[in-house]
Design an enzyme around this catalytic site. Structure first.
Site, PDB file in Angstrom:
ATOM      1  N   ASP A  77      -8.301 -10.632   2.270  1.00  0.00           N
ATOM      2  CA  ASP A  77      -7.739 -11.519   1.255  1.00  0.00           C
ATOM      3  C   ASP A  77      -6.333 -11.006   0.921  1.00  0.00           C
ATOM      4  O   ASP A  77      -6.168  -9.997   0.245  1.00  0.00           O
ATOM      5  CB  ASP A  77      -8.653 -11.502   0.019  1.00  0.00           C
ATOM      6  CG  ASP A  77      -8.052 -12.238  -1.172  1.00  0.00           C
ATOM      7  OD1 ASP A  77      -6.905 -12.724  -1.081  1.00  0.00           O
ATOM      8  OD2 ASP A  77      -8.744 -12.320  -2.203  1.00  0.00           O
ATOM      9  N   LYS A 133       1.717 -17.828  -5.202  1.00  0.00           N
ATOM     10  CA  LYS A 133       2.067 -16.475  -5.673  1.00  0.00           C
ATOM     11  C   LYS A 133       3.286 -15.930  -4.928  1.00  0.00           C
ATOM     12  O   LYS A 133       3.776 -14.859  -5.223  1.00  0.00           O
ATOM     13  CB  LYS A 133       0.879 -15.531  -5.480  1.00  0.00           C
ATOM     14  CG  LYS A 133      -0.341 -15.909  -6.328  1.00  0.00           C
ATOM     15  CD  LYS A 133      -1.453 -14.898  -6.143  1.00  0.00           C
ATOM     16  CE  LYS A 133      -2.830 -15.420  -6.497  1.00  0.00           C
ATOM     17  NZ  LYS A 133      -3.099 -15.608  -7.897  1.00  0.00           N
ATOM     18  N   CYS A 189     -10.762 -12.840 -13.190  1.00  0.00           N
ATOM     19  CA  CYS A 189     -11.631 -13.320 -12.087  1.00  0.00           C
ATOM     20  C   CYS A 189     -12.201 -12.153 -11.298  1.00  0.00           C
ATOM     21  O   CYS A 189     -12.262 -12.197 -10.051  1.00  0.00           O
ATOM     22  CB  CYS A 189     -10.878 -14.265 -11.140  1.00  0.00           C
ATOM     23  SG  CYS A 189     -10.302 -15.753 -11.935  1.00  0.00           S
ATOM     24  N   GLN A 216      -2.537 -11.011  -2.902  1.00  0.00           N
ATOM     25  CA  GLN A 216      -1.631 -10.157  -3.686  1.00  0.00           C
ATOM     26  C   GLN A 216      -0.756  -9.281  -2.794  1.00  0.00           C
ATOM     27  O   GLN A 216       0.002  -8.444  -3.311  1.00  0.00           O
ATOM     28  CB  GLN A 216      -2.431  -9.267  -4.659  1.00  0.00           C
ATOM     29  CG  GLN A 216      -3.269 -10.041  -5.664  1.00  0.00           C
ATOM     30  CD  GLN A 216      -2.413 -10.775  -6.697  1.00  0.00           C
ATOM     31  OE1 GLN A 216      -1.205 -10.528  -6.846  1.00  0.00           O
ATOM     32  NE2 GLN A 216      -3.026 -11.685  -7.431  1.00  0.00           N
ATOM     33  N   HIS A 253     -11.778 -10.261  -6.023  1.00  0.00           N
ATOM     34  CA  HIS A 253     -11.609 -11.445  -6.871  1.00  0.00           C
ATOM     35  C   HIS A 253     -12.828 -12.346  -6.641  1.00  0.00           C
ATOM     36  O   HIS A 253     -13.413 -12.339  -5.558  1.00  0.00           O
ATOM     37  CB  HIS A 253     -10.326 -12.137  -6.406  1.00  0.00           C
ATOM     38  CG  HIS A 253      -9.877 -13.303  -7.223  1.00  0.00           C
ATOM     39  ND1 HIS A 253     -10.446 -14.546  -7.124  1.00  0.00           N
ATOM     40  CD2 HIS A 253      -8.888 -13.428  -8.148  1.00  0.00           C
ATOM     41  CE1 HIS A 253      -9.827 -15.397  -7.942  1.00  0.00           C
ATOM     42  NE2 HIS A 253      -8.872 -14.743  -8.577  1.00  0.00           N
TER      43      HIS A 253
HETATM   44  N1  PLP Z   1      -7.823 -13.392  -4.310  1.00  0.00           N
HETATM   45  C1  PLP Z   1      -7.036 -12.671  -5.111  1.00  0.00           C
HETATM   46  C2  PLP Z   1      -6.941 -11.183  -4.888  1.00  0.00           C
HETATM   47  C3  PLP Z   1      -6.295 -13.277  -6.125  1.00  0.00           C
HETATM   48  O1  PLP Z   1      -5.506 -12.540  -6.914  1.00  0.00           O
HETATM   49  C4  PLP Z   1      -6.398 -14.685  -6.297  1.00  0.00           C
HETATM   50  C5  PLP Z   1      -5.669 -15.368  -7.391  1.00  0.00           C
HETATM   51  O2  PLP Z   1      -5.451 -14.803  -8.442  1.00  0.00           O
HETATM   52  C6  PLP Z   1      -7.232 -15.406  -5.432  1.00  0.00           C
HETATM   53  C7  PLP Z   1      -7.930 -14.725  -4.462  1.00  0.00           C
HETATM   54  C8  PLP Z   1      -7.389 -16.896  -5.545  1.00  0.00           C
HETATM   55  O3  PLP Z   1      -6.230 -17.546  -5.188  1.00  0.00           O
HETATM   56  P1  PLP Z   1      -6.094 -19.138  -5.358  1.00  0.00           P
HETATM   57  O4  PLP Z   1      -6.516 -19.435  -6.771  1.00  0.00           O
HETATM   58  O5  PLP Z   1      -4.655 -19.405  -5.127  1.00  0.00           O
HETATM   59  O6  PLP Z   1      -6.980 -19.773  -4.372  1.00  0.00           O
END
Ligand code: PLP
Length: 424
Positions: A218, A244, A382, A221, A141
């Protein structure tokens, strides 16, 4: 407050979705928003990878915080101040237990994006120099790409990228080959938000550790959908987001090893993160507080603690089994739609299905599906570098959670067939 509808363990029977007889219809009824109609149709919410819906227990906890306990944390000796501080620290303790880590190694923050930036600015920026490298993967992401690019620009470190196999799994041979002595950090997703691929983070982190490479996982998910034991993974940093996992927006955390946190300078300065301030200099508070400057989202963390209670009562293993059953059903139904192509077919996969239908643009499909009451995401999620690799401008993405139903899967696929006809 509505309690989630987990069964009495003494009468539990493992049911169709691998769960102990959980009444998933009653669980769904805990989520007030799922009762909505959109454009006159019953809502089908298939966008949980984007943000999750909230059970009444979480909404009521946030409401109760503002109605009865609202005050700032750690700044007042009065009763309300103690209650607010307790609500906030209770969230830290609950999250720590949920992920099997120490509470004093958990920095509470606004979510994964902040957590990764904290590592980028407090750990990587002072450490890295020209000749060093940061290793990423093709499926990241933007939140796990752009902070490293900012650090690379300022330190002269290089960025290297591990590619994927056609089914969307990581090329582990390439990963191992790229773990060279100049690599200081490996940052990778636990679960891909586009392909659903579940990465073998435990094995990967073990290999990285053997070679002296610091690891950041990270978990955005993963934490909402499967049991996660951060200690067992053996990484150095683990980032995740509250919204989430049934919690409020603007909540999340970074877990880091104590010795790393102790050595890292603060990222943001201000109140709450200090022991003593004079114009000659400041003595910082200990970790995790030295990374928590300013007034946090106290009500949000009270809600996140309620979300953890809710998920724990259902049981993360049962949630995972339920979502796997829904994923299998959705994948099978979609395989019968002519001209439909699924992106990401890893053997270990979360309930995220990215797809395209021949002759239809992803945004057109999502817009017409919205008119049928179906919420899915279309676009690049993203993850521009991943979409470039897939060779497509956009995909549709249906992402499920335990509160979805088999009936919704069928209604969704029927709606998809209908709008597809409209597009010719
Ligand atoms: N990393 C992953 C794999 C994500 O799916 C997301 C959000 O969609 C993020 C990072 C970013 O999360 P946040 O916008 O809650 O900081």
């Amino acid at each position: 407050m509505n309690a989630p509808h987990a069964p009495d363990p003494s009468t539990a029977v493992r049911g169709e979705d691998g769960a102990r007889g959980t009444d998933w219809a009653r669980v769904r009824a805990d989520f007030p928003l799922l009762d909505r109609r959109v454009h006159g149709k019953p809502l089908i919410y298939f966008d949980s990878a984007n943000t999750g819906q909230k059970p009444a227990a979480v909404i009521e906890t946030v409401d109760a915080f503002y109605r009865r306990h609202n005050a700032n944390v750690s700044r007042a000796v009065h009763q309300l101040g103690s209650e607010a501080t307790e609500a906030y620290e209770n969230a830290r303790r609950k999250l720590a237990r949920f992920l099997n880590v120490r509470a004093d190694e958990l920095v509470l923050c606004s979510g994964t994006t902040f957590a990764i930036n904290l590592v980028a600015y407090s750990w990587a920026l002072p450490q890295l120099k020209p000749g060093d490298a940061i290793l990423l993967t093709r499926m990241e992401h933007h939140a796990n790409i752009v902070p490293w690019q900012l650090v690379a620009e300022r330190t002269g470190a290089a960025i290297k990228v591990v590619e994927l196999k056609p089914d969307g799994t990581l090329d582990l041979e390439m990963l191992h080959a790229l773990m060279t002595p100049e690599v200081r950090l490996l940052a990778l997703a636990h679960v891909s938000n586009v392909l659903g691929t579940v990465n073998p983070v435990r094995e990967i982190c073990r290999e990285a550790r053997r070679r002296g490479i610091v690891t950041l996982v990270d978990g955005s998910q993963a934490v909402p959908h499967r049991p996660v034991d951060v200690k067992a993974i053996g990484c150095d940093f683990y980032a995740f987001t509250g919204h989430k996992m049934c919690g409020p927006t603007g909540t999340g955390a970074l877990w880091a090893r104590k010795e790393l946190l102790a050595a890292m300078p603060p990222f943001i300065g201000g109140g709450e993160m200090i022991k003593e301030v004079s114009f000659q200099g400041t003595v910082y508070n200990d970790a995790p507080y030295k990374f928590e400057a300013g007034t946090p989202n106290i009500a949000g963390f009270a809600g996140l603690a309620a979300a953890v209670d809710y998920l724990e009562t259902l049981g993360m293993a049962d949630i995972e089994a339920r979502e796997q059953a829904l994923l299998a059903h959705l994948t099978e139904e979609l395989s019968g739609v002519e001209g439909l192509r699924i992106f990401g077919t890893a053997p270990e996969k979360a309930a995220v299905v990215s797809f395209l239908v021949e002759g239809a643009h992803a945004h057109d499909l999502a817009t017409l599906l919205d008119l049928e009451g179906v919420a899915i995401r279309s676009g690049q999620h993203c993850a521009h570098p991943l979409l470039q690799w897939l060779g497509v401008a956009a995909t549709c993405r249906a992402s499920l959670a335990f509160y979805n139903t088999h009936e919704e899967v069928e209604r969704f696929v029927a709606a998809l067939r209908k709008v597809r006809k409209l597009l010719g």
